[in-house]
Design a protein around this motif. Structure first.
Motif, PDB file in Angstrom:
ATOM      1  N   GLY A   9       8.799   6.182  -2.958  1.00 33.07           N
ATOM      2  CA  GLY A   9       9.415   4.900  -2.693  1.00 33.07           C
ATOM      3  C   GLY A   9      10.354   4.969  -1.513  1.00 33.07           C
ATOM      4  N   PRO A  10      10.335   3.929  -0.640  1.00 35.12           N
ATOM      5  CA  PRO A  10       9.363   2.835  -0.636  1.00 35.12           C
ATOM      6  C   PRO A  10       7.930   3.341  -0.457  1.00 35.12           C
ATOM      7  CG  PRO A  10      11.182   2.381   0.883  1.00 35.12           C
ATOM      8  CD  PRO A  10      11.338   3.768   0.417  1.00 35.12           C
ATOM      9  N   VAL A  11       7.006   2.576  -1.019  1.00 37.89           N
ATOM     10  CA  VAL A  11       5.587   2.913  -0.921  1.00 37.89           C
ATOM     11  C   VAL A  11       4.913   1.970   0.075  1.00 37.89           C
ATOM     12  CG1 VAL A  11       5.431   3.809  -3.279  1.00 37.89           C
ATOM     13  CG2 VAL A  11       5.003   1.368  -2.853  1.00 37.89           C
ATOM     14  N   ASN A  12       3.698   2.313   0.448  1.00 36.64           N
ATOM     15  CA  ASN A  12       2.904   1.373   1.248  1.00 36.64           C
ATOM     16  C   ASN A  12       2.692   0.100   0.452  1.00 36.64           C
ATOM     17  OD1 ASN A  12       2.334   3.335   3.286  1.00 36.64           O
ATOM     18  ND2 ASN A  12       0.852   4.236   1.864  1.00 36.64           N
ATOM     19  N   VAL A  13       2.769  -1.014   1.127  1.00 40.10           N
ATOM     20  CA  VAL A  13       2.510  -2.293   0.474  1.00 40.10           C
ATOM     21  C   VAL A  13       1.296  -2.912   1.154  1.00 40.10           C
ATOM     22  CG1 VAL A  13       3.485  -4.556  -0.113  1.00 40.10           C
ATOM     23  CG2 VAL A  13       4.979  -2.535   0.013  1.00 40.10           C
ATOM     24  N   ALA A  14       0.363  -3.398   0.348  1.00 34.12           N
ATOM     25  CA  ALA A  14      -0.871  -3.986   0.901  1.00 34.12           C
ATOM     26  C   ALA A  14      -0.521  -5.191   1.777  1.00 34.12           C
ATOM     27  CB  ALA A  14      -1.797  -4.409  -0.239  1.00 34.12           C
ATOM     28  N   ASP A  15      -1.304  -5.410   2.820  1.00 34.82           N
ATOM     29  CA  ASP A  15      -1.014  -6.491   3.769  1.00 34.82           C
ATOM     30  C   ASP A  15      -0.917  -7.862   3.106  1.00 34.82           C
ATOM     31  OD1 ASP A  15      -0.937  -4.721   5.831  1.00 34.82           O
ATOM     32  OD2 ASP A  15      -2.979  -5.119   6.547  1.00 34.82           O
ATOM     33  N   GLY A 190       4.110  -1.198  -6.199  1.00 33.91           N
ATOM     34  CA  GLY A 190       3.502  -1.437  -4.887  1.00 33.91           C
ATOM     35  C   GLY A 190       4.097  -2.590  -4.108  1.00 33.91           C
ATOM     36  N   LEU A 191       5.396  -2.752  -4.202  1.00 31.09           N
ATOM     37  CA  LEU A 191       6.099  -3.825  -3.482  1.00 31.09           C
ATOM     38  C   LEU A 191       7.262  -3.227  -2.697  1.00 31.09           C
ATOM     39  CD1 LEU A 191       6.114  -6.095  -6.580  1.00 31.09           C
ATOM     40  CD2 LEU A 191       5.243  -6.902  -4.381  1.00 31.09           C
ATOM     41  N   PRO A 192       7.865  -4.006  -1.808  1.00 36.64           N
ATOM     42  CA  PRO A 192       9.038  -3.488  -1.090  1.00 36.64           C
ATOM     43  C   PRO A 192      10.239  -3.375  -2.031  1.00 36.64           C
ATOM     44  CG  PRO A 192       8.103  -5.417   0.016  1.00 36.64           C
ATOM     45  CD  PRO A 192       7.486  -5.341  -1.343  1.00 36.64           C
ATOM     46  N   PRO A 193      11.248  -2.567  -1.650  1.00 34.04           N
ATOM     47  CA  PRO A 193      12.486  -2.503  -2.441  1.00 34.04           C
ATOM     48  C   PRO A 193      13.259  -3.814  -2.344  1.00 34.04           C
ATOM     49  CG  PRO A 193      12.730  -1.284  -0.377  1.00 34.04           C
ATOM     50  CD  PRO A 193      11.290  -1.716  -0.459  1.00 34.04           C
ATOM     51  N   MET A 335       1.351   7.115  -5.921  1.00 34.21           N
ATOM     52  CA  MET A 335       1.683   5.966  -6.760  1.00 34.21           C
ATOM     53  C   MET A 335       1.294   4.651  -6.090  1.00 34.21           C
ATOM     54  SD  MET A 335       5.914   5.841  -6.384  1.00 34.21           S
ATOM     55  CE  MET A 335       6.327   7.331  -7.269  1.00 34.21           C
ATOM     56  N   ALA A 336       1.421   3.598  -6.895  1.00 29.16           N
ATOM     57  CA  ALA A 336       1.173   2.220  -6.438  1.00 29.16           C
ATOM     58  C   ALA A 336      -0.295   2.037  -6.082  1.00 29.16           C
ATOM     59  CB  ALA A 336       2.097   1.838  -5.293  1.00 29.16           C
ATOM     60  N   ASP A 337      -0.591   1.585  -4.863  1.00 28.52           N
ATOM     61  CA  ASP A 337      -1.974   1.274  -4.521  1.00 28.52           C
ATOM     62  C   ASP A 337      -2.671   2.398  -3.769  1.00 28.52           C
ATOM     63  OD1 ASP A 337      -1.689  -1.220  -5.770  1.00 28.52           O
ATOM     64  OD2 ASP A 337      -0.843  -2.110  -3.953  1.00 28.52           O
ATOM     65  N   THR A 338      -2.017   3.548  -3.705  1.00 28.81           N
ATOM     66  CA  THR A 338      -2.624   4.710  -3.057  1.00 28.81           C
ATOM     67  C   THR A 338      -3.910   5.091  -3.796  1.00 28.81           C
ATOM     68  OG1 THR A 338      -0.431   5.469  -2.418  1.00 28.81           O
ATOM     69  CG2 THR A 338      -2.173   7.115  -2.400  1.00 28.81           C
ATOM     70  N   THR A 339      -4.909   5.526  -3.026  1.00 27.85           N
ATOM     71  CA  THR A 339      -6.183   5.903  -3.650  1.00 27.85           C
ATOM     72  C   THR A 339      -6.389   7.416  -3.579  1.00 27.85           C
ATOM     73  OG1 THR A 339      -7.413   5.706  -1.583  1.00 27.85           O
ATOM     74  CG2 THR A 339      -7.238   3.707  -2.931  1.00 27.85           C
ATOM     75  N   LEU A 340      -7.302   7.891  -4.416  1.00 31.09           N
ATOM     76  CA  LEU A 340      -7.632   9.318  -4.403  1.00 31.09           C
ATOM     77  C   LEU A 340      -8.148   9.736  -3.023  1.00 31.09           C
ATOM     78  CD1 LEU A 340      -7.904  11.951  -5.994  1.00 31.09           C
ATOM     79  CD2 LEU A 340     -10.168  11.199  -6.768  1.00 31.09           C
ATOM     80  N   GLU A 341      -8.892   8.841  -2.369  1.00 35.19           N
ATOM     81  CA  GLU A 341      -9.414   9.148  -1.027  1.00 35.19           C
ATOM     82  C   GLU A 341      -8.263   9.380  -0.043  1.00 35.19           C
ATOM     83  OE1 GLU A 341     -10.810   6.915  -3.181  1.00 35.19           O
ATOM     84  OE2 GLU A 341     -12.324   8.496  -3.442  1.00 35.19           O
ATOM     85  N   GLU A 342      -7.234   8.562  -0.148  1.00 32.86           N
ATOM     86  CA  GLU A 342      -6.088   8.719   0.759  1.00 32.86           C
ATOM     87  C   GLU A 342      -5.353  10.030   0.483  1.00 32.86           C
ATOM     88  OE1 GLU A 342      -4.620   4.191   1.748  1.00 32.86           O
ATOM     89  OE2 GLU A 342      -4.420   4.874  -0.330  1.00 32.86           O
ATOM     90  N   ILE A 343      -5.271  10.384  -0.794  1.00 27.23           N
ATOM     91  CA  ILE A 343      -4.634  11.654  -1.166  1.00 27.23           C
ATOM     92  C   ILE A 343      -5.439  12.836  -0.609  1.00 27.23           C
ATOM     93  CG2 ILE A 343      -4.253  13.169  -3.180  1.00 27.23           C
ATOM     94  CD1 ILE A 343      -2.041  11.121  -2.888  1.00 27.23           C
ATOM     95  N   LYS A 344      -6.753  12.734  -0.726  1.00 25.76           N
ATOM     96  CA  LYS A 344      -7.605  13.809  -0.192  1.00 25.76           C
ATOM     97  C   LYS A 344      -7.422  13.935   1.314  1.00 25.76           C
ATOM     98  CE  LYS A 344     -11.244  13.692  -3.739  1.00 25.76           C
ATOM     99  NZ  LYS A 344     -12.617  13.223  -4.074  1.00 25.76           N
ATOM    100  N   GLU A 345      -7.360  12.798   1.974  1.00 25.40           N
ATOM    101  CA  GLU A 345      -7.170  12.779   3.431  1.00 25.40           C
ATOM    102  C   GLU A 345      -5.844  13.453   3.793  1.00 25.40           C
ATOM    103  OE1 GLU A 345      -6.639   8.834   4.927  1.00 25.40           O
ATOM    104  OE2 GLU A 345      -7.074   9.384   7.015  1.00 25.40           O
ATOM    105  N   LEU A 346      -4.781  13.084   3.073  1.00 23.13           N
ATOM    106  CA  LEU A 346      -3.455  13.652   3.338  1.00 23.13           C
ATOM    107  C   LEU A 346      -3.465  15.166   3.156  1.00 23.13           C
ATOM    108  CD1 LEU A 346      -0.262  13.345   3.642  1.00 23.13           C
ATOM    109  CD2 LEU A 346      -0.237  13.402   1.138  1.00 23.13           C
ATOM    110  N   LEU A 347      -4.024  15.618   2.039  1.00 27.37           N
ATOM    111  CA  LEU A 347      -3.982  17.053   1.740  1.00 27.37           C
ATOM    112  C   LEU A 347      -4.831  17.845   2.736  1.00 27.37           C
ATOM    113  CD1 LEU A 347      -4.046  16.993  -2.174  1.00 27.37           C
ATOM    114  CD2 LEU A 347      -2.073  17.135  -0.637  1.00 27.37           C
ATOM    115  N   ALA A 348      -5.927  17.264   3.183  1.00 25.24           N
ATOM    116  CA  ALA A 348      -6.765  17.931   4.187  1.00 25.24           C
ATOM    117  C   ALA A 348      -5.974  18.098   5.486  1.00 25.24           C
ATOM    118  CB  ALA A 348      -8.041  17.121   4.425  1.00 25.24           C
TER     119      ALA A 348
END
Lengths: 356, 356
Positions: A9-15, A190-193, A335-348
């Protein structure tokens, strides 16, 4: 310019959710405002598995944490701490002259049901605070076991900080018997503070009636009485942008399906934990590792701040360790709206930077 | 669907300002966050004519009002009330167990320098609160005269509520010797509700050092120490959307020119007052009538709520009287980015509806 955030937090917030913040203003004493705030409350009840009253607070979650311990402690509060946010709750009690004792676990270890039982069996306490999910250490406390113990003490008001877990993992407020369950917008929701939320039980409200000098802005009884009388309106002007966005995002959450949402968090957590164990070590005792963020022990002695700089160049951001744990650990929020694909991308990308 | 608001907050917010709320999230512990918050502070110092430290609070203005009276009253507070928001300040003192006395003016009349002098000359008080602009009655207190009196009492901490006037009329904080000057975003600043702002003097900070149990979230000394140490960052996660929008809107305000902005408010106020005197009567004593909203005495016995319904059909909204003044008065706000042309349009429509 903007980075993908994997910080707790803060997390990404969808457009489309961000866009809702820009809704034109309405009067806060109108039927539209009541409708909006009632709609949020109903959806939050679903997400929190509760029929208790939902109250919104234009503040961070800390505000409601302070309100809970100040409004509802009649005799003495037992504050259980597993890290920075438990410590903060104790500081709040102290700063308000609320009699309290702190029971700390070693960082990385949980609060256990046995600890709670031992403390409550003294009969000295009529309120306890538990951090459900501690972002400094990556611990998720065994709330079911703790709740079973608390039920043995019917006079005790049970306060639970779910700031960094509500919306990311199942917390059945009524089944657990949580009297005041607190969360805020900028984590798993998944919202702003800028907005905090709590549920409050009859028991907590009755306790507050016995407490003098509860203050004004965070007096939970005053807040409750006001929204009852004024059909979900608030004593002072609330953050309407957050309310527009929260109402919309809750629809999206319910559309995803709350069980699906919890499973997605679990999958991401398991993936990050496996990765952490492969390349580093977990900081939290694995049995109590959080489903919403992972604190990784820096067993390789890397420079976390350099890693984050490199990640920044590639448009990503993680968190260094908290306080004394800086450089000794690093934290990856999932957390929030993060996806497993995004996590994989980050860790790679981390693997690439660190040449793991 | 959305109405043009002529209510004393929330106000209409310009589209480009609303859009800034939707800025993607950043970490609140980053250099970018410090830069943003420092930038806001510098611009607010200009608007407030002060070199005192600017502090932001994720709350309504009420939060900082409570913080001021609780953090800085050592002996006893003298609360001067000219309406609902002065009364609220007294309630806050009471709710925190802060010793205080309330000195009320008849609704529609101001707090006078003589009243303040008489009260402070007793030597009983070391903090006073003044409502600069009272939205319930439409009174703007004679703050210059009051300030002259307060200067005779160097131990007294001078707190001023400028929630509904800052940005709409000139308030020279340092020249007036205001120790804690409080405002919020949803009035003359032309932003949505959800963020409060204050300036704080050395004297107020030194007073706070002598006060125990100042609480946590609204402990002004704690807030001050934190932002000093952490380069304008805040103890808990702040409302970033409001900060993005405030920083942008302050540029627009400075571009308009603050004197021009104050003159625009004055012109609108004079126009509405002339209109009120022509068709109804003023509620506030004319010499002390507010430049940011006008409370009109309902001398014709119209149904204010019917008028507002008719206005609503045409896409406009004004305010009924506050509390006991409902239907006996109505209120037209002329603040923030509202123009004289819009005011003329509104009043012409009211004339048409009422067949004046």
């Amino acid at each position: 310019m903007y980075k993908k955030l994997f910080i707790p937090g803060p997390v990404n917030v969808a457009d489309d959710v961000l866009e809702r913040l820009s809704t034109p203003m309405i009067g806060h004493r109108t039927k539209e405002a009541s409708d909006l705030q009632r709609s949020i409350a109903k959806k939050m009840q679903k997400l929190m598995y509760t029929e208790n009253t939902i109250m919104l607070s234009t503040s961070s979650g800390s505000g409601l944490m302070e309100g809970a311990v100040r409004s509802c402690t009649r005799k003495r509060a037992a504050v259980f701490s597993v890290g920075a946010f438990g410590d903060r709750w104790y500081k709040m009690a102290e700063a308000n002259g609320v009699p309290a004792d702190k029971f700390s676990s070693e960082w990385g270890k949980p609060t256990t049901p046995e600890m709670v039982d031992e403390v409550l069996s003294t009969g000295k306490y009529d309120l306890i605070t538990i951090t459900h999910n501690e972002t400094s250490t990556g611990i998720m406390n065994p709330v079911e076991g703790i709740a079973e113990v608390v039920k043995k003490y019917p006079d005790v008001v049970f306060c639970l900080d779910t700031v960094s877990s509500m919306g990311g993992t199942k917390i059945e407020v009524d089944k657990l018997g949580v009297d005041i369950c607190i969360t805020s917008t900028q984590k798993c929701l998944g919202l702003p503070p800028g907005l905090a939320i709590c549920s409050i039980s009859e028991k907590a409200l009755n306790a507050a009636k016995e407490v003098p000098n509860r203050g004004y802005y965070f007096d939970l009884l005053n807040l409750y009485n006001y929204i009852q009388k004024k059909d979900h309106q608030y004593p002072s002007t609330p953050s309407l942008p957050h309310m527009f966005a929260l109402d919309y995002q809750l629809d999206k959450i319910l559309e995803e399906g709350i069980e699906n949402r919890f499973n997605r968090h679990k999958e991401m957590a398991e993936y990050v934990r496996a990765w952490a164990n492969k390349h580093f070590k977990m900081f939290a005792e694995e049995k109590y590792a959080s489903n919403t963020l992972t604190t990784v022990k820096n067993t390789k002695g890397i420079s976390v701040s350099d890693l984050n700089k490199e990640l920044g160049k590639r448009g990503f951001m993680i968190s260094n360790g908290y306080g004394d744990l800086k450089e000794k650990t690093f934290r990856i929020a999932h957390m929030a709206d993060t996806t497993l694909e995004e996590i994989k991308e980050l860790l790679a990308i981390i693997e690439e930077i660190l040449a793991l």
